[in-house]
Design an enzyme around this catalytic site. Structure first.
Site, PDB file in Angstrom:
ATOM      1  CG  HIS A  91      52.674-102.040  40.959  1.00  0.00           C
ATOM      2  ND1 HIS A  91      52.776-102.598  42.206  1.00  0.00           N
ATOM      3  CD2 HIS A  91      53.676-102.592  40.201  1.00  0.00           C
ATOM      4  CE1 HIS A  91      53.811-103.443  42.230  1.00  0.00           C
ATOM      5  NE2 HIS A  91      54.358-103.467  41.017  1.00  0.00           N
ATOM      6  CD  GLU A 128      56.437-102.346  38.449  1.00  0.00           C
ATOM      7  OE1 GLU A 128      56.207-103.555  38.236  1.00  0.00           O
ATOM      8  OE2 GLU A 128      56.851-101.904  39.548  1.00  0.00           O
ATOM      9  CG  HIS A 183      54.660-106.805  37.707  1.00  0.00           C
ATOM     10  ND1 HIS A 183      54.313-106.033  38.798  1.00  0.00           N
ATOM     11  CD2 HIS A 183      53.707-107.779  37.621  1.00  0.00           C
ATOM     12  CE1 HIS A 183      53.209-106.512  39.347  1.00  0.00           C
ATOM     13  NE2 HIS A 183      52.817-107.578  38.650  1.00  0.00           N
ATOM     14  CD  GLU A 265      58.949-108.166  37.602  1.00  0.00           C
ATOM     15  OE1 GLU A 265      59.104-107.006  37.142  1.00  0.00           O
ATOM     16  OE2 GLU A 265      58.451-108.387  38.729  1.00  0.00           O
TER      17      GLU A 265
END
Length: 301
Positions: A91, A128, A183, A265
Site C-alpha cells: 500500500h 498498515e 503486509h 502478513e
C-alpha cells in the site's frame, strides 16, 4: 712410571678445569643437535615455515577471522554481495487521497483487479501502509549490511501506489534474486499470527508463475522459520492450518512476477494482542531481522 698425582697442585687443578669445560661443550653440542633435529632450528624439508604472527591472526579461527573476537572488519559483510533483493512495502500512506487512481483496474493475468488499496489499520488508527514502510526500511538497512543491493517499490516518495502490476514489474526489471511484499492483515479479533503467501501456478495472459513456484516456496519456508524464531510470533491460527504458509492465485504482485516472490502478513492489525506488537518499535526491529535472516537463508542455501 709417573701419574697425575706427581704433578704440582696448580697444574692438577688446571687439568681438571679443562676436562670439565670439554664435558660442558660436548653436552651443549649434543643438546643443540637434538633440538635442531626436532624442527626447532627452522623448517625441515617438505614442511612450511612458521607463519608470520600478523598473518596467522587472520587465518581460520584467528582473531581477525569473520566473527572472531578481535575482528577489525566493521564494514558491510559480504554474505549477500552481488545479490539483489526487492522489498515491496504494501500500500501507500497517500493512497486514501487518490481513490480514483487506485481504483483503476489492471490486468493480473487471470483477472482484473484494483490498481491498489488503502490497506487496513489498527483500531487506534495505525495504518498498515505506515507499518510496512517502517519495517521495510529497517530490513533494507540490515540487508545492505550483508552486502545486498536493495530496491524498494516505493519509499514514501510517490503520491499513490504503485499499482500491483508495476510492483511486480519492478522486481522483474531488477532481476531480483528474491522479492518480498510486506503486509499486515485486517481480520477479526481473536485471529492471530503471521502467514506467508506463496504464488500458485498461474499461466494466463501476462501471468506465468511456473518457473517461480518452487523457489518461491523455498523462500517462503525459510522466511516463515526465521520470522517465527526471531519475533517469537506464532503461525496464523486462521490461515494455513498452523503451517504459516498459504497459496493464492488472485494477487497480481505474485501472478506477474518472474522472480522468486512471496507476501508476508506479519500479524492481524485488528486483534489487540497482535496490534500491540505491530505498533511496538522494538518488535518491528525484530520483524526486520527475521525477514533479513529468512531472505539470507534462502539466498545462501
Amino acid at each position: 712410571m709417573s701419574n697425575g698425582s706427581s704433578l704440582p697442585p696448580r697444574r692438577r687443578l688446571r687439568g681438571t678445569l679443562l676436562v670439565v669445560l670439554a664435558a660442558v661443550v660436548v653436552a651443549g653440542l649434543g643438546g643443540w643437535l637434538a633440538w635442531h633435529a626436532s624442527g626447532g632450528g627452522g623448517p625441515r624439508t617438505g614442511q612450511p615455515a612458521p607463519s608470520d604472527p600478523a598473518e596467522s591472526a587472520t587465518g581460520p579461527g584467528g582473531s581477525h577471522a569473520p566473527g572472531g573476537k578481535g575482528s577489525k572488519d566493521h564494514g558491510p559483510r559480504a554474505g549477500l554481495k552481488g545479490k539483489v533483493v526487492v522489498l515491496d512495502p504494501g500500500h501507500n500512506p497517500h493512497n486514501r487521497e487518490h481513490g480514483r487512481e487506485i481504483a483503476r483496474q489492471v490486468d493480473i493475468g487471470n483477472a482484473r483487479k484494483e490498481c491498489d488499496t488503502t490497506g487496513t489499520a489498527t483500531n487506534d488508527g495505525y495504518a498498515e501502509a505506515s507499518f510496512t514502510l517502517d519495517v521495510v526500511r529497517r530490513a533494507r538497512t540490515l540487508l545492505q549490511e550483508q552486502g545486498a543491493k536493495v530496491v524498494l517499490t516505493q519509499d514514501g516518495d510517490r503520491p499513490y501506489g504503485p499499482c500491483v502490476d508495476e510492483r511486480a514489474e519492478i522486481g522483474n526489471k531488477a532481476h531480483a534474486d528474491a522479492a518480498l511484499s510486506l503486509h499486515a492483515d485486517g481480520s477479526g479479533a481473536g485471529n492471530r499470527g503471521f502467514h506467508v503467501i506463496l504464488p500458485a501456478r498461474v499461466t494466463d495472459g501476462p501471468a506465468d508463475t511456473a518457473a517461480i513456484v518452487g523457489p518461491s516456496r523455498q523462500l517462503g519456508e525459510r522466511l516463515a522459520g526465521r520470522f517465527r524464531a526471531v519475533t517469537g510470533s506464532a503461525a496464523s491460527n486462521y490461515i494455513g492450518g498452523g503451517t504459516g504458509l498459504d497459496k493464492r492465485s488472485d494477487l497480481g504482485g505474485l501472478n506477474l512476477s518472474t522472480v522468486p516472490k512471496v507476501f508476508l502478513e506479519c500479524g492481524n492489525m485488528r486483534d489487540p494482542k497482535d496490534a500491540a506488537q505491530l505498533t511496538d518499535a522494538d518488535w518491528r526491529q525484530k520483524a526486520a531481522r527475521g525477514i533479513t535472516e529468512g531472505i539470507t537463508d534462502f539466498l545462501t542455501r
